[in-house]
Scaffold this motif. Sequence first.
Motif, short mmCIF file in Angstrom:
data_model
loop_
_atom_site.label_atom_id
_atom_site.label_comp_id
_atom_site.label_asym_id
_atom_site.label_seq_id
_atom_site.Cartn_x
_atom_site.Cartn_y
_atom_site.Cartn_z
N SER A 149 4.28 12.49 63.78
CA SER A 149 3.99 13.78 64.42
C SER A 149 3.96 14.90 63.39
O SER A 149 4.50 14.77 62.29
CB SER A 149 5.03 14.08 65.50
OG SER A 149 6.33 14.13 64.91
N SER A 151 4.12 19.37 62.78
CA SER A 151 4.53 20.66 63.34
C SER A 151 3.31 21.50 63.67
O SER A 151 2.20 21.21 63.21
CB SER A 151 5.43 21.40 62.35
OG SER A 151 4.70 21.70 61.16
N SER A 152 3.53 22.55 64.44
CA SER A 152 2.42 23.40 64.86
C SER A 152 1.77 24.11 63.67
O SER A 152 0.55 24.30 63.64
CB SER A 152 2.90 24.43 65.88
OG SER A 152 3.96 25.21 65.35
N TRP A 153 2.59 24.50 62.68
CA TRP A 153 2.00 25.21 61.53
C TRP A 153 1.18 24.26 60.65
O TRP A 153 0.20 24.67 60.03
CB TRP A 153 3.08 25.94 60.72
CG TRP A 153 3.94 25.05 59.86
CD1 TRP A 153 5.13 24.49 60.18
CD2 TRP A 153 3.66 24.64 58.51
NE1 TRP A 153 5.62 23.73 59.14
CE2 TRP A 153 4.75 23.82 58.09
CE3 TRP A 153 2.62 24.88 57.63
CZ2 TRP A 153 4.80 23.25 56.83
CZ3 TRP A 153 2.68 24.31 56.36
CH2 TRP A 153 3.76 23.52 55.97
N ILE A 155 -0.55 21.68 61.87
CA ILE A 155 -1.80 21.55 62.62
C ILE A 155 -2.65 22.81 62.44
O ILE A 155 -3.88 22.73 62.25
CB ILE A 155 -1.52 21.32 64.12
CG1 ILE A 155 -0.70 20.04 64.32
CG2 ILE A 155 -2.81 21.27 64.91
CD1 ILE A 155 -1.43 18.79 63.94
N GLY A 156 -2.01 23.98 62.47
CA GLY A 156 -2.74 25.24 62.27
C GLY A 156 -3.38 25.31 60.91
O GLY A 156 -4.52 25.79 60.76
#
Length: 599
Positions: A149, A151-153, A155-156
Amino acid sequence: MDCLEIMHKEGSCKEEEGECTFDGTVDMRGRPAIRGRSGQWAAGIIILLNQGLATLAFFGVGVNLVLFLTRVLQQENAEAANNVSKWTGTVYIFSLAGAFLSDSYWGRYKTCAIFQVIFVIGLIALSLASSLFLLNPRGCGDRMTKCGSHSSWEIGLFYLSIYMVALGNGGYQPNIATFGADQFDEEDPKEGHSKVSFFSYFYLFMNIGQLFSNTILGYFEDEGMWALGFWASAASAFAGLILFLWGTPRYRHFKPTGNPLARFCQVIGAAAKKWRVEIAPGEENLYEANEKESSVGGARKILHTDGFKFLDKAAYITSRDLNNRKQGCHNPWRLCPISQVEEVKCILRLLPIWLCTILYSVVFNQMASLFVEQGAAMNCTVSNFQIPPASMSSFDILSVALFIFVYRRVLDPLVSRFNKKEAKGLTELQRMGIGLVIAIMAMVSAGIVECYRLKYARKDCIHCDGSSSLSVFWQVPQYAFIGASEVFMYVGQLEFFNAQAPDGLKSFGSALCMTSISLGNYASSLLVTMVMKISTEDHMPGWIPGNLNRGHLDRFYFLLAALTSVDLILYIVCAKWYKNIKLEGKIVGISDEDKFSVV
């Protein structure tokens, strides 16, 4: 008046410096371009190599992006496919932005350089993000090992990177073809012939770059070596940028001509304000600006034509306009030069031709979708080696290379020999029509292959869920037909829009080609959705189900062939209606010693 005086009002060409170009191009300092010191194939080859390297870099990311999203970012197939579609559509949207900035303010050279820098930065960011954060644990992302998986950052950062790649490539792509064509003076017979040839070689180099990325880089990425593939793409784009900048002193330039949207709206607004005005026949009462008043500085004037007479009202000089001019006032939203009106007419004439090319793009897009699914349902094994179905597109690229050679070296000279009146080959419109005919043949060929594939699949496979025993190499003809049609359609389309677009909208003309491909994507998705909705019943899975052995993909191919046949008829009507652009000061050859006269 001497032709050099006509064509170079902004500067002079001394005899000892050499002959200036006749099309109004300038050098990097804004002076009239010297023919022997600028442009031609010395600059054209640099741009061709730059295009090949940039295409390799772009498709090094795009060809396997859907696999990266599923294997590395753990997205579902549908979500990944939608994200790739959005990303691809964004590339073409950015192409319109790049064309607008180029034609209006920056010029083609500056626009290409700026967007290539953005392209390189995006690829480097993608490579760093993949190497440091996304490929975790190391070695993940192949066919067997999925990644963990994120983290959102992280993916950003990934999405920021790939959309920078989309911005850079989208803004660069419609301008580089036009900028390459700018290096050849179409008013000179020899350079004019080279300009026509340039578009064929441009498309060839683009396909060569795509061939390398689809095979070599695609293989590495499919095996999980994503970082290597992305770094190779970044290196290729950086090499292309350095090569492009290295050729700077040699390039010829057209000056940007200001905001075309404002000019377009001014003509529509001025014509609407005078909709009750009756225009007398003739051009005596039509306004034409002098060089200082012209809204399209540096561009050749377009001669008046009879079509779209309503728009001529924008250039009609009424008594009110006459009084305003005597008082030193000029309202461009009420009175427009006739050359500005003709610029709008040119775009309106191009639109029907452009609309007819969208359905061809629907056919072309099947090569990256349904052709691959069809190939996956066939026998892809040769001597224990598994052939990736997507790699069959290599036959399309080889077909492009072959037919470019055949057309330029065989067909074009042959047609020129029989065309005694004009001594030239097929026109762009004729070649685009031939492209549509070959596209119909491609769909018929694909449909026939699918009929035989279904016959063998239902005969050989158990429960109709396995692959057909029919070899995947039966797809070669349909890929070859698509490649041949590209040479006639897409190369002809590039030449046509570049030649027929006004000087101030050349990059916009190239952007129209990319936009037709984008709309073809959307139209293809819509058509598939409609077909599945209509053909799916309680006891029937539809024409294009998950298991193709239970469907009728052949019917979909034949449907596309029928729709393209209707499109061909409409195209022929539009092509017969179309009138070529006429520019003031066109130079025509009158002797073997390259003497010229002004028409």
